[in-house]
Design a protein around this motif. Structure first.
Motif, PDB file in Angstrom:
ATOM      1  N   LYS A 132       0.814  -1.224   0.000  1.00  0.00           N
ATOM      2  CA  LYS A 132       0.000   0.000   0.000  1.00  0.00           C
ATOM      3  C   LYS A 132       0.850   1.278   0.000  1.00  0.00           C
ATOM      4  O   LYS A 132       0.348   2.365  -0.238  1.00  0.00           O
ATOM      5  CB  LYS A 132      -0.919   0.047   1.232  1.00  0.00           C
ATOM      6  CG  LYS A 132      -1.768  -1.178   1.443  1.00  0.00           C
ATOM      7  CD  LYS A 132      -2.772  -1.405   0.349  1.00  0.00           C
ATOM      8  CE  LYS A 132      -4.083  -0.698   0.620  1.00  0.00           C
ATOM      9  NZ  LYS A 132      -5.056  -1.011  -0.458  1.00  0.00           N
TER      10      LYS A 132
ATOM     11  N   LYS B  14      -7.078 -19.643  -0.618  1.00  0.00           N
ATOM     12  CA  LYS B  14      -7.406 -19.522   0.802  1.00  0.00           C
ATOM     13  C   LYS B  14      -6.123 -19.537   1.652  1.00  0.00           C
ATOM     14  O   LYS B  14      -5.941 -18.704   2.549  1.00  0.00           O
ATOM     15  CB  LYS B  14      -8.332 -20.672   1.216  1.00  0.00           C
ATOM     16  CG  LYS B  14      -8.913 -20.534   2.597  1.00  0.00           C
ATOM     17  CD  LYS B  14      -9.860 -21.681   2.897  1.00  0.00           C
ATOM     18  CE  LYS B  14     -10.178 -21.700   4.377  1.00  0.00           C
ATOM     19  NZ  LYS B  14     -10.756 -22.971   4.801  1.00  0.00           N
ATOM     20  N   SER B  18      -5.515 -15.764   3.093  1.00  0.00           N
ATOM     21  CA  SER B  18      -6.241 -15.630   4.366  1.00  0.00           C
ATOM     22  C   SER B  18      -5.515 -16.353   5.489  1.00  0.00           C
ATOM     23  O   SER B  18      -5.104 -17.496   5.334  1.00  0.00           O
ATOM     24  CB  SER B  18      -7.635 -16.249   4.241  1.00  0.00           C
ATOM     25  OG  SER B  18      -8.278 -15.780   3.088  1.00  0.00           O
ATOM     26  N   GLU B  24      -5.273 -16.410  13.409  1.00  0.00           N
ATOM     27  CA  GLU B  24      -5.738 -15.025  13.534  1.00  0.00           C
ATOM     28  C   GLU B  24      -6.174 -14.733  14.980  1.00  0.00           C
ATOM     29  O   GLU B  24      -5.824 -13.695  15.551  1.00  0.00           O
ATOM     30  CB  GLU B  24      -6.895 -14.792  12.557  1.00  0.00           C
ATOM     31  CG  GLU B  24      -7.253 -13.332  12.395  1.00  0.00           C
ATOM     32  CD  GLU B  24      -8.323 -13.114  11.339  1.00  0.00           C
ATOM     33  OE1 GLU B  24      -9.024 -14.078  10.958  1.00  0.00           O
ATOM     34  OE2 GLU B  24      -8.467 -11.963  10.903  1.00  0.00           O
ATOM     35  N   GLU B  48      -3.149  -5.985  10.539  1.00  0.00           N
ATOM     36  CA  GLU B  48      -3.607  -5.127   9.430  1.00  0.00           C
ATOM     37  C   GLU B  48      -3.237  -5.759   8.085  1.00  0.00           C
ATOM     38  O   GLU B  48      -4.014  -5.734   7.133  1.00  0.00           O
ATOM     39  CB  GLU B  48      -2.950  -3.751   9.568  1.00  0.00           C
ATOM     40  CG  GLU B  48      -3.723  -2.657   8.860  1.00  0.00           C
ATOM     41  CD  GLU B  48      -2.981  -1.319   8.934  1.00  0.00           C
ATOM     42  OE1 GLU B  48      -2.214  -1.119   9.893  1.00  0.00           O
ATOM     43  OE2 GLU B  48      -3.175  -0.502   8.012  1.00  0.00           O
ATOM     44  N   LYS B  51      -5.740  -8.325   7.204  1.00  0.00           N
ATOM     45  CA  LYS B  51      -7.007  -7.729   6.738  1.00  0.00           C
ATOM     46  C   LYS B  51      -6.891  -7.325   5.272  1.00  0.00           C
ATOM     47  O   LYS B  51      -7.792  -7.578   4.464  1.00  0.00           O
ATOM     48  CB  LYS B  51      -7.362  -6.503   7.587  1.00  0.00           C
ATOM     49  CG  LYS B  51      -7.961  -6.883   8.903  1.00  0.00           C
ATOM     50  CD  LYS B  51      -8.704  -5.688   9.534  1.00  0.00           C
ATOM     51  CE  LYS B  51      -9.086  -6.029  10.966  1.00  0.00           C
ATOM     52  NZ  LYS B  51      -8.049  -5.683  11.966  1.00  0.00           N
ATOM     53  N   ILE B  52      -5.778  -6.679   4.937  1.00  0.00           N
ATOM     54  CA  ILE B  52      -5.580  -6.216   3.552  1.00  0.00           C
ATOM     55  C   ILE B  52      -5.482  -7.401   2.593  1.00  0.00           C
ATOM     56  O   ILE B  52      -6.119  -7.411   1.532  1.00  0.00           O
ATOM     57  CB  ILE B  52      -4.321  -5.316   3.464  1.00  0.00           C
ATOM     58  CG1 ILE B  52      -4.580  -3.996   4.196  1.00  0.00           C
ATOM     59  CG2 ILE B  52      -3.940  -5.041   2.003  1.00  0.00           C
ATOM     60  CD1 ILE B  52      -3.348  -3.158   4.443  1.00  0.00           C
ATOM     61  N   GLU B  54      -6.660 -10.412   2.874  1.00  0.00           N
ATOM     62  CA  GLU B  54      -7.964 -11.075   2.750  1.00  0.00           C
ATOM     63  C   GLU B  54      -8.915 -10.262   1.871  1.00  0.00           C
ATOM     64  O   GLU B  54      -9.550 -10.782   0.965  1.00  0.00           O
ATOM     65  CB  GLU B  54      -8.545 -11.256   4.162  1.00  0.00           C
ATOM     66  CG  GLU B  54     -10.000 -11.650   4.201  1.00  0.00           C
ATOM     67  CD  GLU B  54     -10.198 -13.064   4.697  1.00  0.00           C
ATOM     68  OE1 GLU B  54      -9.671 -13.381   5.768  1.00  0.00           O
ATOM     69  OE2 GLU B  54     -10.878 -13.843   4.010  1.00  0.00           O
ATOM     70  N   LYS B  55      -8.955  -8.966   2.135  1.00  0.00           N
ATOM     71  CA  LYS B  55      -9.897  -8.102   1.426  1.00  0.00           C
ATOM     72  C   LYS B  55      -9.507  -7.936  -0.038  1.00  0.00           C
ATOM     73  O   LYS B  55     -10.351  -7.984  -0.933  1.00  0.00           O
ATOM     74  CB  LYS B  55      -9.917  -6.740   2.129  1.00  0.00           C
ATOM     75  CG  LYS B  55     -10.987  -5.810   1.615  1.00  0.00           C
ATOM     76  CD  LYS B  55     -11.159  -4.594   2.512  1.00  0.00           C
ATOM     77  CE  LYS B  55     -11.829  -3.478   1.730  1.00  0.00           C
ATOM     78  NZ  LYS B  55     -11.055  -2.259   1.673  1.00  0.00           N
ATOM     79  N   GLU B  56      -8.222  -7.740  -0.273  1.00  0.00           N
ATOM     80  CA  GLU B  56      -7.799  -7.424  -1.641  1.00  0.00           C
ATOM     81  C   GLU B  56      -7.311  -8.649  -2.411  1.00  0.00           C
ATOM     82  O   GLU B  56      -6.860  -8.539  -3.538  1.00  0.00           O
ATOM     83  CB  GLU B  56      -6.719  -6.326  -1.590  1.00  0.00           C
ATOM     84  CG  GLU B  56      -7.245  -5.088  -0.880  1.00  0.00           C
ATOM     85  CD  GLU B  56      -6.292  -3.903  -0.959  1.00  0.00           C
ATOM     86  OE1 GLU B  56      -5.335  -3.947  -1.733  1.00  0.00           O
ATOM     87  OE2 GLU B  56      -6.551  -2.929  -0.216  1.00  0.00           O
ATOM     88  N   LYS B  57      -7.375  -9.794  -1.763  1.00  0.00           N
ATOM     89  CA  LYS B  57      -6.966 -11.062  -2.391  1.00  0.00           C
ATOM     90  C   LYS B  57      -5.552 -10.980  -2.954  1.00  0.00           C
ATOM     91  O   LYS B  57      -5.303 -11.222  -4.130  1.00  0.00           O
ATOM     92  CB  LYS B  57      -7.959 -11.482  -3.489  1.00  0.00           C
ATOM     93  CG  LYS B  57      -9.394 -11.632  -3.016  1.00  0.00           C
ATOM     94  CD  LYS B  57      -9.560 -12.796  -2.055  1.00  0.00           C
ATOM     95  CE  LYS B  57     -10.942 -12.836  -1.408  1.00  0.00           C
ATOM     96  NZ  LYS B  57     -10.941 -13.337  -0.030  1.00  0.00           N
TER      97      LYS B  57
END
Lengths: 176, 274
Positions: A132, B14, B18, B24, B48, B51-52, B54-57
Motif C-alpha cells: 500500500k 485460501k 487468508s 488469527e 492489518e 485484513k488487507i 484477505e480483502k484485496e486477495k
C-alpha cells in the motif's frame, strides 16, 4: 513520528537513532541473494554496474508477481543476514542504506559505522500491507532472475524502524 | 469427481490470502495482551496485513512458499497416478494464475523454471472415507531454521527442551516471530522432521490428546516466551504463540527430535472431497 524524504543524505542519516520509527518517501532498489551475487561479481571484474549505487537504498525484497490492476503484489523484506557476505563491496560502491529484516553480524555493524550508512527494519511478514506504500515499480536489470531482479520502487510514507544507526548502535542487544 | 482443479485453486487462494482462523485468533489475543509499545505496534501491522490480504486477495507474504501438499486417502478412494498429477498440476496452475511468487529453483544452478515443483506426502487412512487435500505453503525465512538432533536414548526431557528453545533463539527476529513450532519426536531422522511439519497443521487451539505432551508443549512455550525476542525482535511477551508436538515409536538406540518453525503467517488450508 518522523517523516523523511529521499534521497537519504548524510544529514538525514545522522539525525536517526537505532529504534526510531520513521515514514520514508523516496526510492528503493530491490536486490536479494542472486542480484547481490551478480553485482559483486561485476564489481570484482571491474565492470560497469547496470545501476549507480551512490547514495541509494537497497531493499532486500523479492515481490510476488503483480496482480492485474495493482502497482505491485506482496512485497515484504527478506532475511538480511543472507546478504551479509555481499554487503562490504556494496557499501564501498556507495549505498547509503539497507532495508530488510533481522540481525546483522558484528562486522556489518562496524562497516555501517565506517561508511556512515544505516540499516532499517521493515515490518516483517507484512507484504500485503507494505504494497500500500508503493506508488510505482520499474524493472531496472537482471530480468532473468524473475522475483530476484532489481526493481526500483517509488515509496510513500513507508514505515521503517532504524535497526542499526550510523554510529553502529543496534536495536538488538546481542548481535551474532 | 467434481472439477478438482477448481477446488484446489480455491484451496491455494485460501491458504495464500487468508490467515487460518485459529492463527488469527491467537495473534489478536497477543495484540490485546501485549503491553510493550513497539511489540504491540508490530503485532498491529501483522493483523492489518492479514485484513488487507484477505480483502484485496493478495498474498499475505511475498514468500508464497514452497507448496507442501498432504493427500490423505480413505478406503474408498482410488488414488491413481493420474489423479495425483491433476492435483499437482492444479496447485502449480493456481500459483501461476494468482500471481503467487515462482520461488522454486534448481538447488545448484538456481535456474527458475517458473511454477514447477512441489513436495507431496501421501497418507492412506484405511478407516477413513473420502479424500482430504491440505496445502501448507512453507516460507523459507522460517524453514531455513529447521533443526534435527539425534539424542541419545538416555537423554533427559530437559535436554530436549533446551535444544528446542535454542532453535528459537537461533531463528531469532529474522524468521518472523511470533512463531508456531512443530516438533516431531521419534521415528527416523526424516520421519521426525516430517512429524514436525505435520504438527503445524494441527489447530493450535485444540489441545494435544497426550497429557504428557500437552504439559511439555506448555513448558516449552513458556521458556520460549521468556526469551523476549518478540515480533520483529522488538521484545514483549510473545516470541511464540504455540508449540505442537507429535511423537512416534523409535529405535532402542536413538531419540530423534525434529524442530520445524513457522513464521507468524502460518498458512494452511484443507478440503475434503467425497
Amino acid at each position: 513520528m518522523k517523516k523523511i524524504n529521499g534521497p537519504l543524505d548524510k544529514k538525514n542519516i545522522q539525525g536517526l537513532k537505532a529504534g526510531e520509527l520513521i515514514l520514508f518517501s523516496g526510492t528503493f532498489y530491490t536486490a536479494r541473494d542472486q542480484a547481490h551475487k551478480i553485482l559483486v561479481e561485476l564489481m570484482g571484474k571491474g565492470k560497469k554496474l547496470p545501476l549507480d549505487l551512490k547514495n541509494q537504498i537497497i531493499y532486500y525484497c523479492g515481490p510476488t508477481k503483480t496482480p492485474p490492476g495493482r502497482v505491485i503484489g506482496s512485497c515484504g523484506p527478506t532475511t538480511s543476514a543472507r546478504m551479509d557476505s555481499f554487503t562490504k563491496p556494496l557499501l564501498e560502491n556507495g549505498i547509503s542504506a539497507m532495508v530488510g529484516k533481522g540481525r546483522r553480524t558484528k562486522s556489518i555493524i562496524r562497516l555501517i559505522k565506517k561508511h556512515r550508512a544505516i540499516y532499517f527494519l521493515a515490518p516483517a511478514g507484512c507484504g500485503a500491507l507494505l504494497s500500500k506504500f508503493i506508488l510505482a515499480k520499474k524493472l531496472i536489470c537482471f530480468r532473468h532472475l524473475g522475483p530476484e531482479a532489481i526493481y526500483s520502487l517509488k515509496v510513500k510514507e513507508f514505515p521503517l524502524i532504524v535497526g542499526i544507526d550510523w554510529q553502529g548502535r543496534s536495536i538488538y542487544e546481542k548481535e551474532t | 469427481m467434481k472439477d478438482i482443479s477448481k477446488h484446489i485453486e480455491d484451496l491455494v487462494r485460501k491458504a495464500s490470502f487468508s490467515l487460518r482462523k485459529d492463527i488469527e485468533k491467537a495473534l489478536e489475543k497477543a495484540y490485546h495482551q501485549e503491553k510493550e509499545k513497539k511489540a504491540k505496534m508490530a503485532l498491529g501491522w501483522i493483523l492489518e496485513n492479514a485484513k488487507i490480504a484477505e480483502k484485496e486477495k493478495i498474498a499475505l507474504c511475498q514468500d508464497t512458499g514452497l507448496p507442501v501438499i498432504f493427500i490423505e486417502a480413505g478406503n474408498d478412494v482410488k488414488l491413481t497416478a493420474a489423479l495425483l498429477k491433476r492435483v499437482r498440476d492444479a496447485v502449480l496452475g493456481a500459483y501461476k494464475d494468482n500471481c503467487l511468487r515462482p520461488s522454486l529453483v534448481d538447488p545448484l544452478t538456481r535456474n527458475n523454471p517458473q511454477y514447477q515443483g512441489l513436495i507431496e506426502h501421501i497418507i492412506f487412512l484405511p478407516k477413513a472415507k473420502g479424500l482430504r487435500i491440505t496445502i501448507l505453503p512453507k516460507g523459507f525465512g522460517s524453514e531455513n531454521k529447521t533443526q534435527l538432533k539425534m539424542f541419545e536414548p538416555t537423554a533427559q526431557i530437559k535436554q530436549i527442551e533446551e535444544f528446542i528453545v535454542n532453535c528459537v533463539k537461533e531463528a531469532g527476529p529474522e524468521s518472523c516471530p511470533p512463531f508456531f513450532l512443530g516438533i516431531g519426536i521419534g521415528g527416523t531422522s526424516e520421519y521426525a522432521l516430517y512429524l514436525a511439519k505435520k504438527a503445524l497443521l494441527d489447530k493450535i487451539d485444540s489441545p494435544n490428546n497426550d497429557k504428557f505432551l500437552r504439559t511439555l508443549e506448555k513448558r516449552i512455550l513458556s521458556k520460549i516466551n521468556s526469551l523476549k525476542i518478540g515480533p520483529m525482535g522488538l521484545g514483549g511477551k510473545f516470541t511464540a504463540l504455540a508449540v505442537k508436538i507429535k511423537k512416534s515409536q523409535t529405535h532402542i538406540a536413538g531419540l530423534p527430535v525434529g524442530v520445524n518453525i513457522s513464521c507468524h503467517a502460518l498458512r494452511s488450508a484443507t478440503i475434503k472431497i467425497k
